[in-house]
Design a protein around this motif. Structure first.
Motif, mmCIF file in Angstrom:
data_model
loop_
_atom_site.group_PDB
_atom_site.id
_atom_site.type_symbol
_atom_site.label_atom_id
_atom_site.label_comp_id
_atom_site.label_asym_id
_atom_site.label_seq_id
_atom_site.Cartn_x
_atom_site.Cartn_y
_atom_site.Cartn_z
ATOM 1 N N TYR A 223 30.750 -32.671 -11.293
ATOM 2 C CA TYR A 223 30.750 -34.024 -10.751
ATOM 3 C C TYR A 223 32.070 -34.258 -10.037
ATOM 4 C CZ TYR A 223 29.338 -38.843 -10.327
ATOM 5 O OH TYR A 223 28.942 -40.048 -9.804
ATOM 6 N N VAL B 161 31.222 -39.985 -14.220
ATOM 7 C CA VAL B 161 31.917 -41.209 -14.626
ATOM 8 C C VAL B 161 30.965 -42.042 -15.480
ATOM 9 C CG1 VAL B 161 33.516 -41.281 -12.677
ATOM 10 C CG2 VAL B 161 31.248 -42.269 -12.440
ATOM 11 N N ASP B 162 31.502 -42.986 -16.236
ATOM 12 C CA ASP B 162 30.685 -43.721 -17.203
ATOM 13 C C ASP B 162 29.658 -44.664 -16.581
ATOM 14 O OD1 ASP B 162 32.469 -45.653 -16.306
ATOM 15 O OD2 ASP B 162 33.240 -46.147 -18.282
ATOM 16 N N TYR B 163 29.802 -45.029 -15.331
ATOM 17 C CA TYR B 163 28.849 -45.947 -14.722
ATOM 18 C C TYR B 163 27.698 -45.232 -14.009
ATOM 19 C CZ TYR B 163 32.099 -45.072 -10.844
ATOM 20 O OH TYR B 163 32.918 -44.477 -9.922
ATOM 21 N N ARG C 286 44.268 -43.415 -15.316
ATOM 22 C CA ARG C 286 42.987 -42.777 -14.994
ATOM 23 C C ARG C 286 43.196 -41.483 -14.217
ATOM 24 N NH1 ARG C 286 40.368 -46.595 -12.116
ATOM 25 N NH2 ARG C 286 40.698 -45.650 -10.090
ATOM 26 N N THR D 111 31.195 -33.739 -16.513
ATOM 27 C CA THR D 111 30.490 -34.971 -16.862
ATOM 28 C C THR D 111 30.775 -36.036 -15.808
ATOM 29 O OG1 THR D 111 32.357 -35.693 -18.237
ATOM 30 C CG2 THR D 111 30.569 -34.539 -19.353
ATOM 31 N N PRO E 17 24.094 -39.639 -16.848
ATOM 32 C CA PRO E 17 24.175 -38.174 -16.850
ATOM 33 C C PRO E 17 22.824 -37.567 -16.472
ATOM 34 C CG PRO E 17 24.080 -39.022 -19.096
ATOM 35 C CD PRO E 17 24.158 -40.209 -18.183
#
Length: 168
Positions: free
Chosen positions: A90, A78-80, A48, A76, A83
């Motif tokens: 970010y 993080v996925d959790y 990561r 962008t 957006p």
């Protein structure tokens, strides 16, 4: 303090800072944020942070030639974290080397990230952080001018987090 662009070669330095910070948190009985297993010993974590250093923007702060802190930003989240409907920078990672805590390294790196966002014509910088235990990390970001945008849970509902933002 100098702030220079970093990259994949800095991943061992990042992992060392994270491991030291994790040891310090554990010594304070604050294992909720990062647990007790060193990031450097977890292949997925190494992958990561290597991906961050390869695909995102990494800035390294040094003091007298010593690594003092690092910030990693991306366009962008993080996925959790959901957006937003506008361009943003970010903050994926902000960590200060234990030897330099309390010396304004984190604040300088955040200021640098805000300046970079402004120069790119981006009007929003967001960050997420651990929102458990004593909420000291949330308070730190608020002291740096960020405001709370909401809370979330990650890691199958076991990790309380908060998203904060600052307009630039």
């Amino acid at each position: 303090m100098d702030i220079t662009r970093g990259g994949p070669a800095d991943v061992p330095t990042i992992l060392h800072m994270l491991d030291d910070a994790q040891d310090w948190l554990a010594s304070q009985g604050r294992t909720g944020q990062w647990g007790t297993e060193h990031f450097s010993g977890v292949p997925a974590a190494v992958e990561r942070f290597t991906a961050y250093a390869t695909t995102s923007t990494l800035w390294l702060a040094t003091v007298d030639g010593q690594a003092a802190g690092v910030i990693v930003t991306s366009t962008t989240p993080v996925d959790y974290v959901p957006p937003v409907a506008e361009p943003e920078h970010y903050v994926l990672l902000l960590v200060t080397a234990r030897a330099f805590t309390g010396r304004g390294v984190g604040a300088a790196l955040l200021d640098h990230a805000l300046t970079e966002a402004r120069a790119a014509g981006v009007g929003l910088v967001r960050v997420d952080c651990y929102d458990g235990d004593d909420h000291r990390l949330v308070a730190y970001y608020e002291q740096q001018g960020f405001t709370s945008l909401g809370t979330f849970t990650a890691r199958d509902g076991t990790w309380p987090g908060r998203v904060l933002g600052q307009r630039v």
